[in-house]
Design an enzyme around this catalytic site. Structure first.
Site, PDB file in Angstrom:
ATOM      1  N   ARG A  89      -4.791   0.343 -13.871  1.00  0.00           N
ATOM      2  CA  ARG A  89      -5.638   1.484 -13.542  1.00  0.00           C
ATOM      3  C   ARG A  89      -5.439   1.838 -12.066  1.00  0.00           C
ATOM      4  O   ARG A  89      -5.686   1.017 -11.189  1.00  0.00           O
ATOM      5  CB  ARG A  89      -7.099   1.142 -13.805  1.00  0.00           C
ATOM      6  CG  ARG A  89      -7.977   2.363 -13.841  1.00  0.00           C
ATOM      7  CD  ARG A  89      -9.049   2.283 -14.907  1.00  0.00           C
ATOM      8  NE  ARG A  89      -9.899   1.136 -14.795  1.00  0.00           N
ATOM      9  CZ  ARG A  89     -11.221   1.205 -14.675  1.00  0.00           C
ATOM     10  NH1 ARG A  89     -11.827   2.364 -14.622  1.00  0.00           N
ATOM     11  NH2 ARG A  89     -11.935   0.115 -14.634  1.00  0.00           N
ATOM     12  N   ASN A 129      -1.236   3.617 -21.833  1.00  0.00           N
ATOM     13  CA  ASN A 129      -0.702   2.459 -22.552  1.00  0.00           C
ATOM     14  C   ASN A 129      -0.432   2.771 -24.022  1.00  0.00           C
ATOM     15  O   ASN A 129       0.495   2.216 -24.617  1.00  0.00           O
ATOM     16  CB  ASN A 129      -1.647   1.256 -22.412  1.00  0.00           C
ATOM     17  CG  ASN A 129      -1.508   0.602 -21.037  1.00  0.00           C
ATOM     18  OD1 ASN A 129      -0.597   0.929 -20.287  1.00  0.00           O
ATOM     19  ND2 ASN A 129      -2.404  -0.304 -20.707  1.00  0.00           N
ATOM     20  N   ASN A 140      -3.722  -4.145 -22.732  1.00  0.00           N
ATOM     21  CA  ASN A 140      -5.121  -3.730 -22.917  1.00  0.00           C
ATOM     22  C   ASN A 140      -5.290  -2.229 -22.990  1.00  0.00           C
ATOM     23  O   ASN A 140      -4.488  -1.498 -22.404  1.00  0.00           O
ATOM     24  CB  ASN A 140      -5.964  -4.271 -21.751  1.00  0.00           C
ATOM     25  CG  ASN A 140      -6.434  -5.691 -22.035  1.00  0.00           C
ATOM     26  OD1 ASN A 140      -6.788  -6.006 -23.158  1.00  0.00           O
ATOM     27  ND2 ASN A 140      -6.439  -6.528 -21.011  1.00  0.00           N
ATOM     28  N   HIS A 143     -12.024  -7.916 -27.179  1.00  0.00           N
ATOM     29  CA  HIS A 143     -11.709  -8.531 -25.889  1.00  0.00           C
ATOM     30  C   HIS A 143     -12.225  -7.625 -24.755  1.00  0.00           C
ATOM     31  O   HIS A 143     -11.473  -6.941 -24.079  1.00  0.00           O
ATOM     32  CB  HIS A 143     -10.192  -8.743 -25.787  1.00  0.00           C
ATOM     33  CG  HIS A 143      -9.747  -9.264 -24.470  1.00  0.00           C
ATOM     34  ND1 HIS A 143     -10.094 -10.501 -23.994  1.00  0.00           N
ATOM     35  CD2 HIS A 143      -8.972  -8.709 -23.496  1.00  0.00           C
ATOM     36  CE1 HIS A 143      -9.555 -10.690 -22.802  1.00  0.00           C
ATOM     37  NE2 HIS A 143      -8.884  -9.603 -22.475  1.00  0.00           N
TER      38      HIS A 143
HETATM   39  N1  NAD Z   1      -5.783  -9.697 -24.080  1.00  0.00           N
HETATM   40  C1  NAD Z   1      -5.818 -10.558 -23.088  1.00  0.00           C
HETATM   41  O1  NAD Z   1      -6.500 -11.608 -23.156  1.00  0.00           O
HETATM   42  C2  NAD Z   1      -5.010 -10.271 -21.845  1.00  0.00           C
HETATM   43  C3  NAD Z   1      -4.862 -11.236 -20.846  1.00  0.00           C
HETATM   44  C4  NAD Z   1      -4.071 -10.951 -19.745  1.00  0.00           C
HETATM   45  C5  NAD Z   1      -3.445  -9.704 -19.657  1.00  0.00           C
HETATM   46  N2  NAD Z   1      -3.647  -8.780 -20.620  1.00  0.00           N
HETATM   47  C6  NAD Z   1      -3.004  -7.463 -20.546  1.00  0.00           C
HETATM   48  O2  NAD Z   1      -1.591  -7.641 -20.725  1.00  0.00           O
HETATM   49  C7  NAD Z   1      -0.873  -6.608 -20.036  1.00  0.00           C
HETATM   50  C8  NAD Z   1       0.152  -7.239 -19.095  1.00  0.00           C
HETATM   51  O3  NAD Z   1      -0.513  -7.918 -18.042  1.00  0.00           O
HETATM   52  P1  NAD Z   1       0.304  -8.406 -16.762  1.00  0.00           P
HETATM   53  O4  NAD Z   1      -0.652  -9.167 -15.923  1.00  0.00           O
HETATM   54  O5  NAD Z   1       1.587  -9.025 -17.192  1.00  0.00           O
HETATM   55  O6  NAD Z   1       0.628  -6.996 -16.056  1.00  0.00           O
HETATM   56  P2  NAD Z   1       1.822  -6.676 -15.061  1.00  0.00           P
HETATM   57  O7  NAD Z   1       1.450  -5.427 -14.367  1.00  0.00           O
HETATM   58  O8  NAD Z   1       2.184  -7.887 -14.275  1.00  0.00           O
HETATM   59  O9  NAD Z   1       3.056  -6.382 -16.048  1.00  0.00           O
HETATM   60  C9  NAD Z   1       3.198  -5.214 -16.791  1.00  0.00           C
HETATM   61  C10 NAD Z   1       4.699  -4.903 -16.840  1.00  0.00           C
HETATM   62  O10 NAD Z   1       4.888  -3.803 -17.729  1.00  0.00           O
HETATM   63  C11 NAD Z   1       5.951  -3.031 -17.203  1.00  0.00           C
HETATM   64  N3  NAD Z   1       5.930  -1.706 -17.810  1.00  0.00           N
HETATM   65  C12 NAD Z   1       5.123  -0.651 -17.528  1.00  0.00           C
HETATM   66  N4  NAD Z   1       5.446   0.384 -18.315  1.00  0.00           N
HETATM   67  C13 NAD Z   1       6.441  -0.032 -19.127  1.00  0.00           C
HETATM   68  C14 NAD Z   1       7.183   0.574 -20.162  1.00  0.00           C
HETATM   69  N5  NAD Z   1       6.970   1.842 -20.528  1.00  0.00           N
HETATM   70  N6  NAD Z   1       8.143  -0.148 -20.774  1.00  0.00           N
HETATM   71  C15 NAD Z   1       8.378  -1.416 -20.393  1.00  0.00           C
HETATM   72  N7  NAD Z   1       7.709  -2.064 -19.420  1.00  0.00           N
HETATM   73  C16 NAD Z   1       6.755  -1.362 -18.794  1.00  0.00           C
HETATM   74  C17 NAD Z   1       5.707  -3.033 -15.701  1.00  0.00           C
HETATM   75  O11 NAD Z   1       6.884  -2.680 -14.989  1.00  0.00           O
HETATM   76  C18 NAD Z   1       5.270  -4.475 -15.470  1.00  0.00           C
HETATM   77  O12 NAD Z   1       6.378  -5.311 -15.139  1.00  0.00           O
HETATM   78  C19 NAD Z   1      -1.953  -5.776 -19.309  1.00  0.00           C
HETATM   79  O13 NAD Z   1      -2.281  -4.651 -20.093  1.00  0.00           O
HETATM   80  C20 NAD Z   1      -3.135  -6.725 -19.230  1.00  0.00           C
HETATM   81  O14 NAD Z   1      -4.363  -6.031 -19.124  1.00  0.00           O
HETATM   82  C21 NAD Z   1      -4.394  -9.050 -21.709  1.00  0.00           C
END
Ligand code: NAD
Length: 309
Positions: free
Chosen positions: A83, A96, A121, A174
């Site tokens: 965000r 997303n 998310n 979640h």
């Molecule tokens: N459900 C859960 O319990 C839980 C826990 C942790 C994280 N998450 C979610 O998981 C996701 C990833 O988290 P993170 O900490 O790794 O984030 P992060 O920002 O470290 O990684 C996201 C990656 O996605 C890439 N990206 C963006 N757009 C893209 C696209 N169109 N194609 C390919 N890659 C793309 C970015 O370059 C980045 O490297 C987030 O949405 C986060 O909220 C969920």
């Protein structure tokens, strides 16, 4: 068993840590993809160079094309934006959502039989969106599986017992509405409620609900990922080795608790076919009311998404 192909979309914190943990456990050969050129390649190089210590012959390949997904047995989706200033939660959802649809299209083209697991998310909504568009997709989301592990950690800390001795789960969605089922938790077979005052119980529920947020507060610009990647690895392992371990992952409901047309996090056995069985508790009125809050809020978001089309 032939070497399995695991494709991870998103080489950020969760994606790269998942690749590292899966490679340590030698679950297969891993393709780590990101929209940022070179980033996934650099992450893969670093992970590969750690593997001699783990006696693992898994190979992590960094890539910049979704075509590398061809024939994957497993696709993990962790891609997504954060965000930015001025963006609402809904703006992030739509951003997303578009990413999910792009990746989902490729899954159905290049690896239609793959077990797909989403962490991005809002995970329950995105899981629903993919399953709604492609009903044949074999998909789950991380949902409340990580929250359940956190709950287990906090209960074990509070009771000063081994983490292995605690059984507990969290259902719903979640987000802040999640439902940690305190009344169902046990330690060595004894209901934990026997060991908790109401004050303890309230504190533990708050710790679980704020678990992710409390980490973000300290990390500032990123969120926690070690625990998420650990859970993703365990879920993928349960699928690849047909363990039928039970996780409260996000799944499309089909009449469970009377709900339809939404994804909720419910205890689900994960094995070689992906989802083997979704289990229903005999919920009491209070638990049921809390699950209804999750379902109502999902319904609203789904209606907003449909209105946007
Ligand atoms: N459900 C859960 O319990 C839980 C826990 C942790 C994280 N998450 C979610 O998981 C996701 C990833 O988290 P993170 O900490 O790794 O984030 P992060 O920002 O470290 O990684 C996201 C990656 O996605 C890439 N990206 C963006 N757009 C893209 C696209 N169109 N194609 C390919 N890659 C793309 C970015 O370059 C980045 O490297 C987030 O949405 C986060 O909220 C969920």
């Amino acid at each position: 068993m032939p070497v399995r192909k695991i494709f991870i979309a998103g080489a950020g914190n969760v994606g790269s840590a998942s690749a590292a943990f899966m490679a340590m456990k030698q679950l297969g050969n891993i393709y780590l993809y990101d929209i940022l050129e070179d980033f996934s390649i650099g992450q893969a190089m670093d992970i590969n160079q750690s593997l001699p210590y783990w006696n693992s012959d898994s190979r992590v390949t960094g890539c910049h094309s979704l075509d590398e997904m061809e024939g994957a047995d497993v696709v993990v989706i962790t891609a997504g934006g954060k965000r930015a200033e001025g963006m609402t939660r809904l703006d992030l959802l739509y951003q997303n959502l578009d990413i999910m649809y792009d990746i989902g299209e490729k899954v159905m083209e290049r690896a239609p039989g793959a077990f797909v697991h989403v962490t991005s998310n809002p995970v329950d909504v995105l899981t629903w969106a993919l399953k709604e568009r492609w009903p044949d997709m074999n998909i789950t989301g991380l949902g409340c599986a990580l929250d359940a592990m956190r709950f287990r950690f906090f209960l074990a800390e509070h009771l000063n017992v081994s983490r292995e001795a605690v059984n507990c789960t969290v259902i719903g969605t979640h987000d802040d509405n999640m439902v940690p089922l305190v009344g169902r938790a046990d330690v060595g077979g004894i209901p934990v409620k026997q060991h908790l005052t109401q004050v303890d119980e309230d504190r533990l529920v708050t710790l679980v609900k704020h678990g992710g947020g409390d980490i973000v507060k300290r990390l500032k610009t990123r969120s926690g990922f070690f625990a998420a990647a650990t859970k993703v690895t365990q879920i993928v392992e349960s699928h690849l080795y047909n363990k039928q371990h039970i996780f409260p992952v996000s799944v499309m409901v089909n009449g469970e608790y009377g709900y339809h047309d939404m994804a909720l996090s419910l205890p689900t056995a994960i094995g070689e076919r992906g989802v083997h069985e979704i289990f229903e508790f005999d919920l009491n009125d209070q638990e049921r009311a809390m699950l209804d809050v999750c379902a109502d809020s999902m319904k609203k978001v789904i209606a907003e998404i449909r209105a946007r089309k």
